[in-house]
Design an enzyme around this catalytic site. Structure first.
Site, mmCIF file in Angstrom:
data_model
loop_
_atom_site.group_PDB
_atom_site.id
_atom_site.type_symbol
_atom_site.label_atom_id
_atom_site.label_comp_id
_atom_site.label_asym_id
_atom_site.label_seq_id
_atom_site.Cartn_x
_atom_site.Cartn_y
_atom_site.Cartn_z
ATOM 1 N N ASP A 147 0.848 -1.199 0.000
ATOM 2 C CA ASP A 147 0.000 0.000 0.000
ATOM 3 C C ASP A 147 0.879 1.243 0.000
ATOM 4 O O ASP A 147 1.807 1.362 0.823
ATOM 5 C CB ASP A 147 -0.909 -0.007 1.234
ATOM 6 N N GLU A 190 -4.536 2.300 -4.541
ATOM 7 C CA GLU A 190 -3.087 2.385 -4.366
ATOM 8 C C GLU A 190 -2.518 1.121 -3.732
ATOM 9 O O GLU A 190 -1.444 1.128 -3.146
ATOM 10 C CB GLU A 190 -2.722 3.610 -3.507
#
Length: 294
Positions: A147, A190
């Site tokens: 992440d 993301e």
């Protein structure tokens, strides 16, 4: 060519350029079908001049053309449906240009157009196949969830255009560190997931830390100079004895990622799933791989 109409490889295009093409579940196959109902050596396709023949190769469940079992080499005709295990393939005599176009179309269905990583749809089917492969070979399987830290801040500060550039840079950086048979998938906005075959917990931790350091050292242009980005990574190791499914494995690695973010970001947090059907932390619980010295 063969076009997969149904089964784990649905949508895939398989060229038949060789004079002999082996079809099966084994690594020696020219066309590998990740289907438990397919034998390691299932069928053989032979090209003789302009004609293409298929024959069974001693499979467990048989090979069928238009629902008829193949007992001797059978000539394939344009439009024939070939059934191998739970996989249905359509045989088509197409020009090379059309074959290339169909292959490109299939790529569009399994790739994220921005980062060129595999998409979430592909992750689900690929992970099912890798779990089955690991169980057959009694090999460990590792999952990494990556992440990008404070990604919203990048979009808010520099705009979504630069945010897209960062996503592309991060995906390319991860891909460079992977083996040919590892898979990088874009899981969310993301977030990326790495599926690492035959990877112990320790090896997966080492890979995760290499990814973390590699991205931390990366910089990119912004209007007022250069900027950096970091990532948090959750790692889970699975063994065939754990006996879990795709959903449980994804949940476990997501929880490991949450631990990494909750501990301050820019770090790796991992847990072993061996011996735990619920995919919970192994002995000692989750632990942090400390960031390397700067």
């Amino acid at each position: 060519m063969l076009f997969a109409l149904a089964g784990p490889e649905q949508g895939a295009v398989f060229p038949l350029h060789r004079s002999v093409v082996l079809v099966g579940r084994g690594a020696q196959s020219n066309i590998t079908l990740h289907d438990e109902a397919v034998s390691l050596r299932h069928a053989r396709i032979t090209r003789r001049d302009a004609s293409v023949y298929i024959q069974d190769d001693g499979s467990r469940n048989g090979t069928y053309v238009n629902d008829e079992r193949v007992e001797t080499p059978r000539l394939l005709e344009d439009g024939d449906h070939v059934t191998i295990g739970n996989t249905i393939l359509k045989f088509s005599m197409v020009e090379e240009l059309e074959e290339h176009a169909l292959t490109q179309l299939f790529e569009l269905t399994i790739r994220d157009p921005l980062t060129r990583a595999y998409n979430r749809r592909y992750l689900t089917t690929h992970l099912q196949s890798e779990l089955a492969f690991s169980a057959r070979r009694d090999l460990p399987l590792a999952l990494l969830m990556v992440d990008i830290d404070h990604f919203k801040r990048i979009n808010d500060t520099y705009g979504h255009g630069l945010g897209d550039v960062v996503l592309q840079l991060v995906a390319a950086s991860i891909q460079r560190l992977l083996r040919p048979y590892d898979a990088l998938c874009r899981y969310g906005g993301e977030e990326f997931v790495v599926v690492a075959r035959d990877s112990s917990l320790r090896n997966a931790e080492i890979l995760a830390e290499r990814i973390r350091r590699h991205i931390e050292a990366m910089s990119f242009d912004v209007p007022d100079g250069r900027a950096h980005v970091t990532v948090s990574i959750g790692v889970v190791s699975w063994s065939p004895q754990a006996g879990a499914d795709v959903g449980a494995l994804i949940q476990a690695v997501d929880e490991a990622l949450y631990e990494a973010k909750n501990a301050g970001r820019n770090r790796v947090r991992s847990s072993s799933t061996r011996g735990s059907p619920a995919l919970g932390p192994g002995p000692g619980g989750p632990h942090t791989i400390p960031p390397a010295p700067r």
